[in-house]
Design a protein around this motif. Structure first.
Motif, PDB file in Angstrom:
ATOM      1  N   ASP A  49       0.746  -1.325  -0.075  1.00  0.00           N
ATOM      2  CA  ASP A  49      -0.013   0.064   0.053  1.00  0.00           C
ATOM      3  C   ASP A  49       0.757   1.274  -0.017  1.00  0.00           C
ATOM      4  OD1 ASP A  49      -2.167  -1.596  -0.062  1.00  0.00           O
ATOM      5  OD2 ASP A  49      -2.665  -1.235   2.066  1.00  0.00           O
ATOM      6  N   GLU A  50       1.821   1.077   0.670  1.00  0.00           N
ATOM      7  CA  GLU A  50       2.735   2.517   0.864  1.00  0.00           C
ATOM      8  C   GLU A  50       3.575   2.574  -0.267  1.00  0.00           C
ATOM      9  OE1 GLU A  50       5.284   1.534   4.174  1.00  0.00           O
ATOM     10  OE2 GLU A  50       3.707   2.148   5.701  1.00  0.00           O
ATOM     11  N   ALA A  51       3.859   1.464  -1.112  1.00  0.00           N
ATOM     12  CA  ALA A  51       4.511   1.834  -2.314  1.00  0.00           C
ATOM     13  C   ALA A  51       3.746   2.369  -3.552  1.00  0.00           C
ATOM     14  CB  ALA A  51       5.151   0.538  -2.842  1.00  0.00           C
ATOM     15  N   ILE A  52       2.335   1.894  -3.398  1.00  0.00           N
ATOM     16  CA  ILE A  52       1.393   2.187  -4.396  1.00  0.00           C
ATOM     17  C   ILE A  52       1.056   3.582  -4.234  1.00  0.00           C
ATOM     18  CG2 ILE A  52      -1.000   1.791  -5.288  1.00  0.00           C
ATOM     19  CD1 ILE A  52      -0.773  -1.036  -4.841  1.00  0.00           C
ATOM     20  N   GLU A  53       0.805   4.046  -3.049  1.00  0.00           N
ATOM     21  CA  GLU A  53       0.359   5.263  -2.784  1.00  0.00           C
ATOM     22  C   GLU A  53       1.464   6.261  -2.888  1.00  0.00           C
ATOM     23  OE1 GLU A  53      -1.623   5.087   1.020  1.00  0.00           O
ATOM     24  OE2 GLU A  53      -3.151   3.900   0.287  1.00  0.00           O
ATOM     25  N   GLN A  54       2.716   6.086  -3.170  1.00  0.00           N
ATOM     26  CA  GLN A  54       3.779   7.202  -3.337  1.00  0.00           C
ATOM     27  C   GLN A  54       3.479   7.802  -4.698  1.00  0.00           C
ATOM     28  OE1 GLN A  54       6.289   8.140  -1.479  1.00  0.00           O
ATOM     29  NE2 GLN A  54       5.300   6.687   0.100  1.00  0.00           N
ATOM     30  N   PRO A  69       5.039   1.165  -8.792  1.00  0.00           N
ATOM     31  CA  PRO A  69       6.173   0.358  -8.499  1.00  0.00           C
ATOM     32  C   PRO A  69       5.775  -0.881  -9.546  1.00  0.00           C
ATOM     33  CG  PRO A  69       4.764   0.081  -6.743  1.00  0.00           C
ATOM     34  CD  PRO A  69       4.059   1.432  -7.583  1.00  0.00           C
ATOM     35  N   THR A  70       6.825  -1.562 -10.054  1.00  0.00           N
ATOM     36  CA  THR A  70       6.699  -2.927 -10.839  1.00  0.00           C
ATOM     37  C   THR A  70       6.347  -4.011 -10.056  1.00  0.00           C
ATOM     38  OG1 THR A  70       9.056  -3.424 -10.672  1.00  0.00           O
ATOM     39  CG2 THR A  70       8.328  -1.727 -12.291  1.00  0.00           C
ATOM     40  N   VAL A  71       5.869  -5.121 -10.730  1.00  0.00           N
ATOM     41  CA  VAL A  71       5.719  -6.238  -9.779  1.00  0.00           C
ATOM     42  C   VAL A  71       6.851  -6.714  -9.230  1.00  0.00           C
ATOM     43  CG1 VAL A  71       4.851  -8.635 -10.033  1.00  0.00           C
ATOM     44  CG2 VAL A  71       3.783  -6.843 -11.047  1.00  0.00           C
ATOM     45  N   ALA A  72       8.045  -6.696  -9.779  1.00  0.00           N
ATOM     46  CA  ALA A  72       9.107  -7.408  -9.245  1.00  0.00           C
ATOM     47  C   ALA A  72       9.624  -6.436  -8.105  1.00  0.00           C
ATOM     48  CB  ALA A  72      10.295  -7.087 -10.383  1.00  0.00           C
ATOM     49  N   GLU A  73       9.274  -5.041  -8.044  1.00  0.00           N
ATOM     50  CA  GLU A  73       9.832  -4.271  -6.945  1.00  0.00           C
ATOM     51  C   GLU A  73       8.698  -4.632  -5.759  1.00  0.00           C
ATOM     52  OE1 GLU A  73      11.241  -0.205  -9.193  1.00  0.00           O
ATOM     53  OE2 GLU A  73       9.225  -0.671  -8.689  1.00  0.00           O
ATOM     54  N   ALA A 107       7.219  -7.551  -5.533  1.00  0.00           N
ATOM     55  CA  ALA A 107       7.617  -9.016  -4.914  1.00  0.00           C
ATOM     56  C   ALA A 107       8.867  -8.905  -4.107  1.00  0.00           C
ATOM     57  CB  ALA A 107       8.023  -9.899  -6.135  1.00  0.00           C
ATOM     58  N   GLN A 108       9.833  -8.117  -4.207  1.00  0.00           N
ATOM     59  CA  GLN A 108      11.090  -7.964  -3.603  1.00  0.00           C
ATOM     60  C   GLN A 108      10.646  -7.363  -2.041  1.00  0.00           C
ATOM     61  OE1 GLN A 108      13.932  -5.416  -5.102  1.00  0.00           O
ATOM     62  NE2 GLN A 108      15.740  -6.109  -3.968  1.00  0.00           N
ATOM     63  N   LEU A 109       9.684  -6.459  -1.850  1.00  0.00           N
ATOM     64  CA  LEU A 109       9.227  -5.935  -0.534  1.00  0.00           C
ATOM     65  C   LEU A 109       8.617  -7.130   0.185  1.00  0.00           C
ATOM     66  CD1 LEU A 109       7.418  -2.472  -1.671  1.00  0.00           C
ATOM     67  CD2 LEU A 109       9.628  -2.974  -0.394  1.00  0.00           C
ATOM     68  N   CYS A 110       8.261  -8.058  -0.693  1.00  0.00           N
ATOM     69  CA  CYS A 110       7.485  -9.209   0.416  1.00  0.00           C
ATOM     70  C   CYS A 110       8.361 -10.441   0.436  1.00  0.00           C
ATOM     71  CB  CYS A 110       6.321  -9.527  -0.302  1.00  0.00           C
ATOM     72  SG  CYS A 110       4.764  -8.164  -0.546  1.00  0.00           S
ATOM     73  N   ASP A 111       9.730 -10.213  -0.229  1.00  0.00           N
ATOM     74  CA  ASP A 111      10.384 -11.365   0.011  1.00  0.00           C
ATOM     75  C   ASP A 111      10.107 -12.487  -0.728  1.00  0.00           C
ATOM     76  OD1 ASP A 111      12.331  -9.822   1.578  1.00  0.00           O
ATOM     77  OD2 ASP A 111      11.163 -10.088   3.299  1.00  0.00           O
ATOM     78  N   VAL A 112       9.443 -12.320  -1.746  1.00  0.00           N
ATOM     79  CA  VAL A 112       9.123 -13.742  -2.548  1.00  0.00           C
ATOM     80  C   VAL A 112       9.310 -13.544  -3.929  1.00  0.00           C
ATOM     81  CG1 VAL A 112       7.239 -14.209  -1.047  1.00  0.00           C
ATOM     82  CG2 VAL A 112       6.639 -12.730  -2.986  1.00  0.00           C
ATOM     83  N   SER A 113       9.299 -14.436  -4.742  1.00  0.00           N
ATOM     84  CA  SER A 113       9.456 -14.437  -6.347  1.00  0.00           C
ATOM     85  C   SER A 113       8.398 -13.789  -6.945  1.00  0.00           C
ATOM     86  CB  SER A 113       9.656 -15.864  -7.036  1.00  0.00           C
ATOM     87  OG  SER A 113       8.330 -16.359  -6.832  1.00  0.00           O
ATOM     88  N   THR A 114       8.674 -13.111  -8.056  1.00  0.00           N
ATOM     89  CA  THR A 114       7.542 -12.469  -8.902  1.00  0.00           C
ATOM     90  C   THR A 114       6.350 -13.595  -9.231  1.00  0.00           C
ATOM     91  OG1 THR A 114       9.049 -10.923  -9.965  1.00  0.00           O
ATOM     92  CG2 THR A 114       6.905 -11.349 -10.915  1.00  0.00           C
TER      93      THR A 114
END
Length: 291
Positions: A194-199, A204-208, A210-217
């Motif tokens: 949410d914080e990334a989307i609301e900036q 943000p890209t899906v890869a970015e 996914a990285q925030l959540c420590d999982v693969s795309t």
């Protein structure tokens, strides 16, 4: 309006001022518009003698986190835009310096007891970040009605509070079923998304994400769809339009700035997206709120 809330007991926190900007007293609920000012980092214990529901109409300052005293072994959890505190529960919170506007509801027995909604520890934790578009929409409409009361406002607010009670019960019943299903993103990861989307600026890209959540795309796609029931594009659009509605409740900032804050490249793109989602232009929405 008075600076003393009738919804809940404002804790004795140094550096916190709560101004009540509007109030509607209903047979089974009291609804208020609050304007908070916080000086310095804050912490306190919130407790209400009846159910307490809060929607932040502006961004909560700092990185607020909360922990129920009834769950001493749990870690403090991020606090979302909508928070529900059951009657009699002590919530230990920490947040930052700044200002915040909220619509706050104190109620009892709208659709049964609070215990029916939050029957276990995981449900209590989920109450710190209520992710229900239906609850959000009803609370936004309540805020507009209290800020600009008109003919039949009391009757309309009673109906909206009944809707809030129904949708809260539906949300927690659905959450209980979801906890028995496949793996999902946890509240901490959802808050990061949410914080990334609301900036302001590009999404943000899906890869970015996914990285925030420590999982693969690939795994992120599956988890996100199961958790939210939406595609990422739809979810992001809904979050940004919801953010725009909050900003448009006030006479400022200008619509051009609202578009930028909500991540749209141009005011024209913002106006088109807003009209498609809401049915009116941002200008018409703001004028309707003020009049």
């Amino acid at each position: 309006m008075a600076s003393i809330s009738a919804v809940f007991d404002v804790p004795d926190v140094r550096g916190m001022d709560c101004h009540v900007a509007g109030r509607m007293v209903l047979p089974r609920a009291t609804v208020e518009l609050h304007h908070y000012r916080f000086t310095g980092p804050q912490s306190g214990v919130f407790r209400s003698g009846r159910g307490f529901l809060d929607l932040a109409l502006s961004r909560r300052p700092g990185a607020p986190r909360g922990q129920y005293a009834a769950l001493p072994r749990s870690e403090p959890m991020p606090i979302g835009d909508i928070i529900f505190i059951p009657a009699g529960q002590d919530l230990e919170t920490r947040w930052g310096e700044g200002e915040q506007r909220s619509i706050c509801c104190g109620f009892e027995g709208l659709m049964g007891s609070d215990e029916d909604m939050v029957a276990d520890g995981r449900a209590l934790e989920a109450s710190l970040d209520v992710r229900s578009p239906a609850v959000r929409d009803a609370l936004m409409r309540l805020a507009r009605e209290i800020e600009c009361p008109d003919f039949g406002s009391t009757l309309l607010c009673e109906a909206l509070m009944t809707e809030v009670g129904v949708q809260l019960h539906r949300y927690f019943r659905s959450s209980a079923r979801d906890r028995e299903g496949p793996p999902r993103l946890d509240p901490v990861h959802l808050r990061r998304i949410d914080e990334a989307i609301e900036q302001p600026g590009r999404l943000p890209t899906v890869a970015e994400l996914a990285q925030l959540c420590d999982v693969s795309t690939r795994h992120f796609f599956r988890l996100f769809r199961v958790t939210t029931g939406q595609t990422l594009a739809t979810y992001a659009a809904d979050r940004r339009i919801a953010r725009a509605k909050v900003l448009l409740l006030q006479p400022r900032p200008p619509i051009k700035e609202v578009a930028w804050r909500c991540g749209f490249e141009t005011p024209a793109a913002f106006s088109a997206a807003f009209r498609k989602a809401v049915g009116v232009t941002p200008k018409a929405f703001r004028q309707a709120v003020r009049h």
